[in-house]
Design an enzyme around this catalytic site. Sequence first.
Site, PDB file in Angstrom:
ATOM      1  N   CYS A 134      -8.557   5.283  -3.527  1.00  0.00           N
ATOM      2  CA  CYS A 134      -9.313   6.357  -4.194  1.00  0.00           C
ATOM      3  C   CYS A 134     -10.419   5.780  -5.069  1.00  0.00           C
ATOM      4  O   CYS A 134     -10.149   5.267  -6.160  1.00  0.00           O
ATOM      5  CB  CYS A 134      -8.362   7.223  -5.013  1.00  0.00           C
ATOM      6  SG  CYS A 134      -9.210   8.586  -5.830  1.00  0.00           S
ATOM      7  N   CYS A 137     -10.975   7.684  -8.362  1.00  0.00           N
ATOM      8  CA  CYS A 137      -9.929   7.407  -9.360  1.00  0.00           C
ATOM      9  C   CYS A 137     -10.134   6.010  -9.973  1.00  0.00           C
ATOM     10  O   CYS A 137     -10.001   5.847 -11.177  1.00  0.00           O
ATOM     11  CB  CYS A 137      -8.535   7.428  -8.732  1.00  0.00           C
ATOM     12  SG  CYS A 137      -8.271   8.740  -7.561  1.00  0.00           S
ATOM     13  N   ASP A 138     -10.418   5.015  -9.154  1.00  0.00           N
ATOM     14  CA  ASP A 138     -10.333   3.624  -9.602  1.00  0.00           C
ATOM     15  C   ASP A 138     -11.653   2.857  -9.640  1.00  0.00           C
ATOM     16  O   ASP A 138     -11.689   1.726 -10.133  1.00  0.00           O
ATOM     17  CB  ASP A 138      -9.346   2.860  -8.694  1.00  0.00           C
ATOM     18  CG  ASP A 138      -7.954   3.465  -8.749  1.00  0.00           C
ATOM     19  OD1 ASP A 138      -7.577   3.968  -9.817  1.00  0.00           O
ATOM     20  OD2 ASP A 138      -7.251   3.453  -7.715  1.00  0.00           O
TER      21      ASP A 138
END
Length: 312
Positions: A134, A137-138
């Site tokens: 992701c 997300c990261d």
Amino acid sequence: MLDCAIIGGGPAGLAAGLYATRGGLKNVTLFEMGMPGGQITQSSEIENYPGFFDHEKTGMDFMDTWQKQCFHFGLKHEMQKVERVSKTGEHFTVTLENGEGVESKTVIVCTGSTPKKAGIKGEDTYFGKGVSTCATCDGFFYKDKPVTVLGGGDTALEEALYLSNICSDVYVVHRRDTFRAAPSTVERVERKENIHLITDTVIEEVLGDAMGVTGVKLKNKKGEITQMDNPGLFVFVGHNVNNAVLKDEEGHFICEMSEHGQVIVDLSMRTSVPGLFAAGDIRIEAPKQVVSAAGDGSVAALQVISYIQEQA
Ligand code: FAD
Ligand code: NAP
């Protein structure tokens, strides 16, 4: 007794919830194990949903109003994982992870798919410690640092574009020399100076230490081994179909499935079991698009309304 149980709250499940409740069904519950929104909430952008043309908005922003609209018309959400769906007599039982059984006249399964692992040495060891599926997300963890992206599909290249705005350099490793992604996306990637395409190459091993990923070991088609010292690896190699809820206690599917584990439906999203419908990425020949998943959900919900009227 529910009129309809919807399992999965991605675009298919939410569209089904909207059409079922707005179509007059009173007892409709969406069983979604997380927050509604589905896979697209992991995406940094969406540019092919008709009428929606805003590069600033993420998939999460895009899906936010879908659930609000559904709840406004009376859809209920239970944040529960569904274990299985079974049919006894006329009705269905939706068995939840906590063991509770919920009775329903109809079921629409919209459980979509989840990211696949590439099966590389070290991938599991460093998952969550430098290996991610992701970018939204990261990606920020690698601000101004170089990262590796694995895969040659739409997800890999779109997420490489997203990462290229955060990271110093993005190295896309793909096992072939042509890409599965849409040609327009490949062109955008090729125009980005800090995205580097490494084709005909596989990742042999994820390298790391106690702190997490330190790099990757690569092998090209000629057998040459090299190493890249990038602290992040983003794996985008496709998705598995989430069909477990359709297996009985012996592990057999309760409806007809394709050899790839997708649910066989007709044009009305009907499965081989009366009253059981499937919509979105879980069905055969799914185009795997938000617009088509939503379309499927609406078709299934309209069929549910007709089915309940016919049974009454
Ligand atoms: P999903 O979105 O997968 O939703 C399924 C839901 O079911 C999930 O929320 C999951 O938590 C839930 N669920 C699963 N099992 C259970 C269970 N047992 N109990 C309870 N809940 C369960 N498509 C586009 O059209 N345009 C794009 O730009 C685009 N970009 C993408 C970018 C990325 C990074 C990804 C991963 C996909 C992208 N797609 C895009 C594809 C699109 O997201 C999917 O086709 C679409 O989300 C499928 O919708 P769905 O409702 O069928 O399933
Ligand atoms: P995908 O299209 O299945 O592509 C997966 C990629 O990973 C392929 O390039 C594949 O290589 C590679 N791969 C698979 N297993 C591998 C392994 N073990 N090691 C190394 N590489 C591996 O998956 P996706 O990109 O996630 O897309 C899924 C679906 O969602 C597609 O239908 C896609 O069109 C759709 N989607 C659409 C959009 C959009 O419309 N904007 C955005 C994202 C996703 P090969 O090419 O050699 O098989």
